[in-house]
Enzyme design. Structure first.
Site, PDB file in Angstrom:
ATOM      1  N   ASP A  15       0.885  -1.169   0.000  1.00  0.00           N
ATOM      2  CA  ASP A  15       0.000   0.000   0.000  1.00  0.00           C
ATOM      3  C   ASP A  15       0.921   1.217   0.000  1.00  0.00           C
ATOM      4  O   ASP A  15       1.680   1.421   0.951  1.00  0.00           O
ATOM      5  CB  ASP A  15      -0.856  -0.056   1.273  1.00  0.00           C
ATOM      6  CG  ASP A  15      -1.692   1.188   1.467  1.00  0.00           C
ATOM      7  OD1 ASP A  15      -1.552   2.163   0.704  1.00  0.00           O
ATOM      8  OD2 ASP A  15      -2.494   1.177   2.426  1.00  0.00           O
ATOM      9  N   GLY A  37      -9.660   4.524  -5.908  1.00  0.00           N
ATOM     10  CA  GLY A  37      -8.362   3.867  -6.077  1.00  0.00           C
ATOM     11  C   GLY A  37      -7.286   4.426  -5.157  1.00  0.00           C
ATOM     12  O   GLY A  37      -7.533   4.779  -4.005  1.00  0.00           O
ATOM     13  N   ASP A  39      -5.790   7.236  -5.320  1.00  0.00           N
ATOM     14  CA  ASP A  39      -6.078   8.646  -5.022  1.00  0.00           C
ATOM     15  C   ASP A  39      -6.891   8.754  -3.723  1.00  0.00           C
ATOM     16  O   ASP A  39      -6.545   9.517  -2.804  1.00  0.00           O
ATOM     17  CB  ASP A  39      -6.866   9.231  -6.219  1.00  0.00           C
ATOM     18  CG  ASP A  39      -6.929  10.740  -6.235  1.00  0.00           C
ATOM     19  OD1 ASP A  39      -6.273  11.381  -5.391  1.00  0.00           O
ATOM     20  OD2 ASP A  39      -7.638  11.284  -7.106  1.00  0.00           O
ATOM     21  N   THR A 127      -3.613   1.979 -14.619  1.00  0.00           N
ATOM     22  CA  THR A 127      -4.006   0.580 -14.882  1.00  0.00           C
ATOM     23  C   THR A 127      -5.157   0.096 -13.996  1.00  0.00           C
ATOM     24  O   THR A 127      -5.496  -1.088 -14.024  1.00  0.00           O
ATOM     25  CB  THR A 127      -2.809  -0.384 -14.732  1.00  0.00           C
ATOM     26  OG1 THR A 127      -2.377  -0.401 -13.369  1.00  0.00           O
ATOM     27  CG2 THR A 127      -1.656   0.021 -15.632  1.00  0.00           C
ATOM     28  N   TYR A 130      -8.711   3.749 -14.799  1.00  0.00           N
ATOM     29  CA  TYR A 130      -8.522   4.297 -16.150  1.00  0.00           C
ATOM     30  C   TYR A 130      -8.304   3.214 -17.214  1.00  0.00           C
ATOM     31  O   TYR A 130      -8.250   3.522 -18.408  1.00  0.00           O
ATOM     32  CB  TYR A 130      -7.377   5.311 -16.167  1.00  0.00           C
ATOM     33  CG  TYR A 130      -7.780   6.694 -15.689  1.00  0.00           C
ATOM     34  CD1 TYR A 130      -9.091   6.990 -15.318  1.00  0.00           C
ATOM     35  CD2 TYR A 130      -6.851   7.738 -15.617  1.00  0.00           C
ATOM     36  CE1 TYR A 130      -9.465   8.253 -14.873  1.00  0.00           C
ATOM     37  CE2 TYR A 130      -7.221   9.008 -15.193  1.00  0.00           C
ATOM     38  CZ  TYR A 130      -8.520   9.256 -14.824  1.00  0.00           C
ATOM     39  OH  TYR A 130      -8.877  10.524 -14.403  1.00  0.00           O
TER      40      TYR A 130
END
Ligand code: AR6
Length: 185
Positions: A15, A37, A39, A127, A130
């Site tokens: 992580d 995700g 972000d 990946t 998006y």
């Protein structure tokens, strides 16, 4: 551990919000206001300070175009900076996606260097949500980082922090392949 010139390259599963490193890269969107995700994970773990810094950038320079990046504080994260880069949305591969993805990695290394950072961690940009195929993204990511670090950056360590064993295996296999084909001199 592999070396690109003088720079250590490490691939790992993990992580990215837990990495103790100078800079981590966020796979953001043009609005810079957070999302899902990685972000979402970065903003959750880093706290409001990161969002405030992004808001300030929005106010002064507007949105961040695809293939570009901005740098902010890292709030509560164990890192000095977060570099928010906007990867391309996959649209079949003929909409300049490869070049835009390459640019994300190169500009991120450049911003880290300008900030005086010597180590940087990347997720696998584009990946996830998006939809960029990871088998195609991995060699682009590794090549772009290679070019950026051997061409006069201050970076001595790059970590690719992959979020699944499958992603890790694809990056590892790609790196082995590029090295054995002498594509990374
Ligand atoms: N640490 C490392 N990698 C992670 C983590 C984490 N904590 N969480 C997810 N990943 P994505 P994108 C992996 O979707 O495709 C957001 O909403 C994930 O498994 O985060 O560039 C933004 O706001 C995948 O391998 O980014 C944008 O709108 C990789 O990170 C959009 O998603 C990237 O997946 C950007 O999409």
């Amino acid at each position: 551990m592999t070396k690109f010139g003088q720079t250590d390259i490490l691939l790992k599963v993990g992580d990215i919000t837990k990495e103790e490193i100078d800079a981590i890269v966020n796979a953001a969107n043009s609005g810079l206001m957070g999302g899902g995700g990685v972000d979402g994970a970065i903003h959750r773990a880093g706290g409001a300070e990161i969002l405030e810094a992004c808001q300030e950038i929005r106010q002064t320079q507007g949105t961040c175009p695809t293939g570009h990046a901005v740098i902010t504080t890292a709030g509560k994260l164990p890192t000095k900076h977060v570099i928010h880069t906007v990867g391309p949305v996959w649209r079949g591969g003929k909409q300049n996606e490869d070049a835009l993805l390459r640019s994300c990695y190169q500009i991120s290394v450049q911003l880290a260097t300008e900030a005086g950072d010597t180590s940087i961690a990347f997720p696998s940009i584009s990946t996830g949500i998006y939809g960029f195929p990871i088998e195609r993204a991995a060699p682009i990511a590794l090549h772009a980082v290679y070019d950026a670090v051997v061409n006069g950056s201050s970076i001595t360590e790059v970590r690719f922090v992959l979020f699944s064993d499958r992603d890790y295996e694809i990056y590892t296999h790609t790196l082995e392949q590029l090295l054995s084909d002498n594509q990374l001199p």
